[in-house]
Design a protein around this motif. Structure first.
Motif, PDB file in Angstrom:
ATOM      1  N   SER A  27       0.777  -1.240   0.340  1.00  0.00           N
ATOM      2  CA  SER A  27      -0.191  -0.021  -0.079  1.00  0.00           C
ATOM      3  C   SER A  27       0.845   1.156  -0.039  1.00  0.00           C
ATOM      4  CB  SER A  27      -0.906  -0.100   0.954  1.00  0.00           C
ATOM      5  OG  SER A  27      -1.775  -0.855   1.078  1.00  0.00           O
ATOM      6  N   SER A  28       2.146   1.221   0.702  1.00  0.00           N
ATOM      7  CA  SER A  28       2.674   2.502   0.692  1.00  0.00           C
ATOM      8  C   SER A  28       3.544   2.756  -0.605  1.00  0.00           C
ATOM      9  CB  SER A  28       3.878   2.106   1.820  1.00  0.00           C
ATOM     10  OG  SER A  28       4.772   1.144   1.642  1.00  0.00           O
ATOM     11  N   ALA A  29       3.931   1.788  -1.302  1.00  0.00           N
ATOM     12  CA  ALA A  29       4.471   1.685  -2.569  1.00  0.00           C
ATOM     13  C   ALA A  29       3.516   2.271  -3.476  1.00  0.00           C
ATOM     14  CB  ALA A  29       5.231   0.588  -3.258  1.00  0.00           C
ATOM     15  N   ALA A  30       2.265   1.715  -3.565  1.00  0.00           N
ATOM     16  CA  ALA A  30       1.150   2.319  -4.416  1.00  0.00           C
ATOM     17  C   ALA A  30       0.876   3.551  -4.287  1.00  0.00           C
ATOM     18  CB  ALA A  30       0.043   1.003  -4.081  1.00  0.00           C
ATOM     19  N   ASP A  31       0.933   4.054  -3.042  1.00  0.00           N
ATOM     20  CA  ASP A  31       0.477   5.469  -2.784  1.00  0.00           C
ATOM     21  C   ASP A  31       1.694   6.530  -2.992  1.00  0.00           C
ATOM     22  OD1 ASP A  31       1.524   5.214  -0.275  1.00  0.00           O
ATOM     23  OD2 ASP A  31      -0.493   5.280   0.746  1.00  0.00           O
ATOM     24  N   GLY A  32       2.702   5.880  -3.240  1.00  0.00           N
ATOM     25  CA  GLY A  32       3.939   6.826  -3.366  1.00  0.00           C
ATOM     26  C   GLY A  32       4.655   7.176  -2.328  1.00  0.00           C
ATOM     27  N   ARG A  33       4.409   6.538  -1.165  1.00  0.00           N
ATOM     28  CA  ARG A  33       5.005   6.612   0.134  1.00  0.00           C
ATOM     29  C   ARG A  33       6.413   5.921   0.373  1.00  0.00           C
ATOM     30  NH1 ARG A  33       2.141   4.649   4.280  1.00  0.00           N
ATOM     31  NH2 ARG A  33       0.686   3.529   3.253  1.00  0.00           N
ATOM     32  N   ALA A  34       6.485   4.865  -0.565  1.00  0.00           N
ATOM     33  CA  ALA A  34       7.777   4.042  -0.525  1.00  0.00           C
ATOM     34  C   ALA A  34       8.042   3.654  -1.973  1.00  0.00           C
ATOM     35  CB  ALA A  34       7.657   2.905   0.438  1.00  0.00           C
ATOM     36  N   ARG A  35       9.066   3.125  -2.130  1.00  0.00           N
ATOM     37  CA  ARG A  35       9.506   2.687  -3.434  1.00  0.00           C
ATOM     38  C   ARG A  35       9.759   1.144  -3.609  1.00  0.00           C
ATOM     39  NH1 ARG A  35      15.474   4.213  -6.437  1.00  0.00           N
ATOM     40  NH2 ARG A  35      14.930   2.989  -8.488  1.00  0.00           N
ATOM     41  N   ASP A  36       9.287   0.414  -4.574  1.00  0.00           N
ATOM     42  CA  ASP A  36       9.520  -0.722  -4.888  1.00  0.00           C
ATOM     43  C   ASP A  36      10.850  -1.294  -4.882  1.00  0.00           C
ATOM     44  OD1 ASP A  36       8.715  -3.006  -7.930  1.00  0.00           O
ATOM     45  OD2 ASP A  36       9.233  -3.607  -5.605  1.00  0.00           O
ATOM     46  N   THR A  37      11.564  -1.969  -4.012  1.00  0.00           N
ATOM     47  CA  THR A  37      12.668  -2.547  -4.290  1.00  0.00           C
ATOM     48  C   THR A  37      13.047  -3.951  -4.352  1.00  0.00           C
ATOM     49  OG1 THR A  37      12.937  -3.018  -1.617  1.00  0.00           O
ATOM     50  CG2 THR A  37      13.598  -0.832  -2.459  1.00  0.00           C
ATOM     51  N   THR A  38      11.880  -4.594  -4.648  1.00  0.00           N
ATOM     52  CA  THR A  38      11.941  -6.166  -4.784  1.00  0.00           C
ATOM     53  C   THR A  38      11.432  -6.722  -6.227  1.00  0.00           C
ATOM     54  OG1 THR A  38       9.840  -6.539  -3.760  1.00  0.00           O
ATOM     55  CG2 THR A  38      11.619  -6.693  -2.528  1.00  0.00           C
ATOM     56  N   GLY A  39      10.490  -5.826  -6.734  1.00  0.00           N
ATOM     57  CA  GLY A  39       9.892  -6.298  -7.992  1.00  0.00           C
ATOM     58  C   GLY A  39      10.867  -6.322  -9.370  1.00  0.00           C
ATOM     59  N   PRO A  40      11.542  -5.257  -9.646  1.00  0.00           N
ATOM     60  CA  PRO A  40      12.486  -5.474 -10.638  1.00  0.00           C
ATOM     61  C   PRO A  40      13.584  -6.484 -10.315  1.00  0.00           C
ATOM     62  CG  PRO A  40      12.393  -3.171  -9.891  1.00  0.00           C
ATOM     63  CD  PRO A  40      11.595  -3.903  -8.972  1.00  0.00           C
ATOM     64  N   THR A  41      13.916  -6.893  -8.996  1.00  0.00           N
ATOM     65  CA  THR A  41      14.981  -7.906  -8.897  1.00  0.00           C
ATOM     66  C   THR A  41      14.440  -9.218  -9.300  1.00  0.00           C
ATOM     67  OG1 THR A  41      16.053  -6.559  -7.030  1.00  0.00           O
ATOM     68  CG2 THR A  41      16.319  -9.040  -7.124  1.00  0.00           C
ATOM     69  N   ILE A  42      12.888  -9.415  -9.113  1.00  0.00           N
ATOM     70  CA  ILE A  42      12.500 -10.614  -9.300  1.00  0.00           C
ATOM     71  C   ILE A  42      12.461 -10.908 -10.833  1.00  0.00           C
ATOM     72  CG2 ILE A  42      10.354 -12.400  -8.857  1.00  0.00           C
ATOM     73  CD1 ILE A  42       9.887 -10.558  -6.325  1.00  0.00           C
ATOM     74  N   ALA A  43      11.967  -9.832 -11.605  1.00  0.00           N
ATOM     75  CA  ALA A  43      11.724  -9.819 -12.926  1.00  0.00           C
ATOM     76  C   ALA A  43      12.893 -10.224 -13.569  1.00  0.00           C
ATOM     77  CB  ALA A  43      11.020  -8.522 -13.208  1.00  0.00           C
ATOM     78  N   ARG A  44      14.035  -9.514 -13.272  1.00  0.00           N
ATOM     79  CA  ARG A  44      15.177  -9.834 -13.695  1.00  0.00           C
ATOM     80  C   ARG A  44      15.699 -11.411 -13.625  1.00  0.00           C
ATOM     81  NH1 ARG A  44      16.707  -4.687 -11.865  1.00  0.00           N
ATOM     82  NH2 ARG A  44      17.615  -5.693  -9.773  1.00  0.00           N
ATOM     83  N   ALA A  45      15.391 -11.844 -12.348  1.00  0.00           N
ATOM     84  CA  ALA A  45      15.658 -13.230 -12.374  1.00  0.00           C
ATOM     85  C   ALA A  45      14.884 -14.265 -13.041  1.00  0.00           C
ATOM     86  CB  ALA A  45      15.340 -13.589 -10.609  1.00  0.00           C
ATOM     87  N   LEU A  46      13.679 -13.826 -13.401  1.00  0.00           N
ATOM     88  CA  LEU A  46      12.759 -14.709 -14.022  1.00  0.00           C
ATOM     89  C   LEU A  46      13.259 -14.576 -15.568  1.00  0.00           C
ATOM     90  CD1 LEU A  46       9.191 -13.616 -12.733  1.00  0.00           C
ATOM     91  CD2 LEU A  46      10.650 -15.570 -11.801  1.00  0.00           C
ATOM     92  N   ARG A  47      13.671 -13.693 -16.020  1.00  0.00           N
ATOM     93  CA  ARG A  47      14.184 -13.476 -17.377  1.00  0.00           C
ATOM     94  C   ARG A  47      15.473 -14.301 -17.396  1.00  0.00           C
ATOM     95  NH1 ARG A  47      12.854  -7.321 -16.735  1.00  0.00           N
ATOM     96  NH2 ARG A  47      10.651  -7.188 -17.279  1.00  0.00           N
ATOM     97  N   SER A  48      16.435 -14.276 -16.473  1.00  0.00           N
ATOM     98  CA  SER A  48      17.607 -15.078 -16.663  1.00  0.00           C
ATOM     99  C   SER A  48      17.222 -16.559 -16.447  1.00  0.00           C
ATOM    100  CB  SER A  48      18.474 -14.760 -15.239  1.00  0.00           C
ATOM    101  OG  SER A  48      17.944 -15.427 -14.169  1.00  0.00           O
ATOM    102  N   TRP A  49      16.023 -17.016 -16.105  1.00  0.00           N
ATOM    103  CA  TRP A  49      15.899 -18.204 -16.048  1.00  0.00           C
ATOM    104  C   TRP A  49      14.992 -18.577 -17.418  1.00  0.00           C
ATOM    105  CZ3 TRP A  49      12.486 -18.180 -10.939  1.00  0.00           C
ATOM    106  CH2 TRP A  49      13.557 -17.871  -9.786  1.00  0.00           C
ATOM    107  N   GLY A  50      14.979 -17.890 -18.263  1.00  0.00           N
ATOM    108  CA  GLY A  50      14.554 -18.039 -19.663  1.00  0.00           C
ATOM    109  C   GLY A  50      12.900 -17.907 -19.744  1.00  0.00           C
ATOM    110  N   LEU A  51      12.411 -17.027 -18.613  1.00  0.00           N
ATOM    111  CA  LEU A  51      11.049 -16.629 -18.846  1.00  0.00           C
ATOM    112  C   LEU A  51      10.766 -15.537 -19.516  1.00  0.00           C
ATOM    113  CD1 LEU A  51       9.952 -17.818 -15.239  1.00  0.00           C
ATOM    114  CD2 LEU A  51       9.237 -19.126 -17.466  1.00  0.00           C
TER     115      LEU A  51
END
Length: 241
Positions: A27-51
């Motif tokens: 909720s805090s990232a959705a309303d701009g009070r915090a920054r997402d720090t995990t999503g891009p990391t996970i997405a990069r890992a998924l791409r490295s697995w061939g997804l």
């Protein structure tokens, strides 16, 4: 499992990549009070697995989680959520996920909690994340802390491609996010009626830069049906920091 073996398991029967999406529950990232720090990391890992992984979507805690997972299961072979698995009142990701799963895979979250405690973080046991299947889509809840996510990705790289191969998930055509380049009202309508989603025109400008998460903000109804503001909430004690 080697990188080549992971990519082979991640490929569909026609040689195309299976699709994946990351849902950042905060909720805090959705309303701009915090920054997402995990999503891009996970997405990069998924791409490295061939997804074929989309950029992350950020959504508020609660009902939006269930609606977005239900939509994603219609379009993606793998859905990874991060956040909302703790014990604060706003942490509802496991409940929203459980209501949609056809079958649970308890061994995955059990392994992740054990790895957290073995790494010296006893509060990892407070993470209530689930894993399971919706049709032929695989869903995994991860905690919201960067340390817990990093530890999870270390082992999931050998588990996820094999699980997708066993599910026989057909690789789906790459689609845009439901909220990418859409207005808030359009995004709300999509998440209320996920089956009705259609991609925006290809010449429509994309919101955000490459690798940025798409933020989906939805009002959360109060007990009397009125909209109410989200309270700040984290995933305290959910794994490593």
């Amino acid at each position: 499992m080697t990188g080549v073996e992971r990519r082979a398991h991640a490929a569909g029967g026609d040689g195309s990549s299976r699709t994946a999406i990351v849902l950042v529950v905060s909720s805090s990232a959705a309303d701009g009070r915090a920054r997402d720090t995990t999503g891009p990391t996970i997405a990069r890992a998924l791409r490295s697995w061939g997804l074929d992984a989309e950029d992350p979507i950020v959504i508020a805690d609660g009902a939006p989680v269930g609606r977005t997972i239900a939509w994603a299961a219609e379009h993606f072979d793998l859905i990874i959520t991060t956040g909302g698995t703790g014990v604060t009142p706003d942490d509802r990701t496991p409940e929203e996920t459980a209501s949609l799963l056809d079958r649970q895979i308890p061994g995955i979250p059990e392994l992740l909690r054990r790895l957290g405690t073995e790494a010296g973080v006893p509060t990892a046991v407070l993470s209530r994340g689930l894993a399971g299947t919706i049709g032929r889509s695989l869903v995994i809840n991860l905690p919201g802390s960067p340390g817990a996510v990093a530890g999870a990705l270390d082992v999931l790289g050998d588990i996820v491609p094999h699980a997708l191969a066993q599910l026989g998930s057909p690789a789906r055509a790459r689609r845009r996010h439901p909220a990418r380049a859409l207005s808030r009202r359009e995004a709300e309508e999509i998440l209320e009626m996920p089956a009705a989603w259609t991609a925006p025109p290809p010449d429509r400008p994309r919101a955000g830069g490459e690798g940025d998460a798409t933020v989906v903000e939805l009002p959360r109804p109060g007990r009397d049906g009125d909209e109410q503001a989200d309270e700040p909430g984290d995933d305290p004690g959910e794994g490593r920091s």
